[in-house]
Design an enzyme around this catalytic site. Structure first.
Site, PDB file in Angstrom:
ATOM      1  N   ARG A  33       0.827  -1.213   0.000  1.00 61.34           N
ATOM      2  CA  ARG A  33       0.000   0.000   0.000  1.00 61.34           C
ATOM      3  C   ARG A  33       0.864   1.267   0.000  1.00 61.34           C
ATOM      4  NH1 ARG A  33      -3.316   3.163   3.926  1.00 61.34           N
ATOM      5  NH2 ARG A  33      -5.338   3.615   2.987  1.00 61.34           N
ATOM      6  N   LEU A  59      -6.892   8.276  -0.491  1.00 54.10           N
ATOM      7  CA  LEU A  59      -6.872   6.819  -0.646  1.00 54.10           C
ATOM      8  C   LEU A  59      -7.744   6.314   0.489  1.00 54.10           C
ATOM      9  CD1 LEU A  59      -3.568   4.693  -0.750  1.00 54.10           C
ATOM     10  CD2 LEU A  59      -5.843   3.828  -0.397  1.00 54.10           C
ATOM     11  N   SER A  60      -8.757   5.508   0.175  1.00 53.66           N
ATOM     12  CA  SER A  60      -9.698   5.068   1.210  1.00 53.66           C
ATOM     13  C   SER A  60      -8.981   4.334   2.334  1.00 53.66           C
ATOM     14  CB  SER A  60     -10.752   4.129   0.623  1.00 53.66           C
ATOM     15  OG  SER A  60     -11.350   4.680  -0.512  1.00 53.66           O
ATOM     16  N   GLN A  61      -9.598   4.408   3.502  1.00 55.55           N
ATOM     17  CA  GLN A  61      -9.121   3.677   4.680  1.00 55.55           C
ATOM     18  C   GLN A  61      -9.081   2.165   4.364  1.00 55.55           C
ATOM     19  OE1 GLN A  61     -12.044   4.369   7.635  1.00 55.55           O
ATOM     20  NE2 GLN A  61     -11.053   3.100   9.177  1.00 55.55           N
ATOM     21  N   PRO A  62      -8.060   1.456   4.834  1.00 54.79           N
ATOM     22  CA  PRO A  62      -7.978   0.020   4.556  1.00 54.79           C
ATOM     23  C   PRO A  62      -9.254  -0.746   4.914  1.00 54.79           C
ATOM     24  CG  PRO A  62      -5.918   0.751   5.483  1.00 54.79           C
ATOM     25  CD  PRO A  62      -6.853   1.926   5.527  1.00 54.79           C
TER      26      PRO A  62
END
Ligand code: SAH
Length: 210
Positions: A33, A59-62
């Site tokens: 990531r 970038l979206s949260q995992p």
């Protein structure tokens, strides 16, 4: 900071938050990531948090990526996935481990180009990227088994529903300041919608940005 131990800690966190699909967890432990954010932020890449990617986008949260992927995998035979709002390309590469082909649309050109470069250097071959307006979908490659919106429309976009395969579904955070993640499918009885859980995505914006 980007070591296997750091990644394993992220996976442990995702598990605590309720992600149960082991394949998804495995893939997220594997994919780097930190290559999807600027170098200055790489040391935070395995925290469970959204990270800025420029142009007011994140970038979206995992957890969000894991959850969306887990839901997409509820489709029995994932062939083609259409992703709206590919941003950094991280969600795309995660999906690409499970689908035969991922079609990724992004409206902000520099983000799209950066994502394309990253995916090329990681030698991912089953993602096609388009600088386009996700509201229109990608008719040329329709129908799709799953259509996944990583940005929130105010209402379900009709053009996207029209590009679903007969047993396909659309996953989209719908709403404005209050959003719900909705799963929608077209059945013989018409549009069927199910609220999955509350959501918090950036808005889906019509038109292109150069
Ligand atoms: N999945 C991405 C998250 C990006 S945030 C990642 O993993 O990095 C949502 C993205 O949706 C932003 O990049 C934004 O530019 C994009 N977006 C918003 N409206 C859109 C539209 N109409 N068409 C395509 N992309 C859109």
């Amino acid at each position: 900071m980007t070591s296997q131990r750091t990644r394993d800690r992220l996976v442990a966190r995702l598990r605590e938050q309720g992600i149960v699909n082991e394949q998804v967890l495995e893939v997220m432990a594997d994919i780097p990531r930190h290559l999807f954010v600027d170098e200055a932020l790489a040391h935070r890449a395995y925290e469970d948090t959204a990270l800025p990617i420029g142009f007011n986008q994140t970038l979206s949260q995992p957890y969000t990526v894991a959850r969306m992927t887990e839901l997409a995998l509820e489709h029995d035979s994932l062939g083609r996935i259409l992703e709206i709002g590919s941003g950094s390309g991280y969600q795309s590469i995660v999906l690409a481990q499970f689908a035969s082909e991922v079609f990724a649309i992004e409206r902000i050109k520099p983000l799209l180009e950066k994502a394309r470069q990253r995916l090329r250097s990681l030698r991912v071959r089953n993602i096609r990227c388009l600088h386009g307006d996700g509201f229109q979908g990608w008719a040329e490659f329709a129908p799709f088994d799953v259509i996944l919106c990583a940005a929130a429309p105010e209402a379900l976009p009709a053009d996207l529903l029209a590009q679903l395969s007969p047993d396909g579904f659309l996953l989209a955070p719908v709403g404005g300041s209050e959003q719900n993640l909705v799963r929608a499918r077209l059945t013989d009885d018409g549009l069927q919608q199910e609220i999955v859980e509350p959501a918090n995505f950036v808005p889906m914006v019509p038109g292109l940005q150069k």
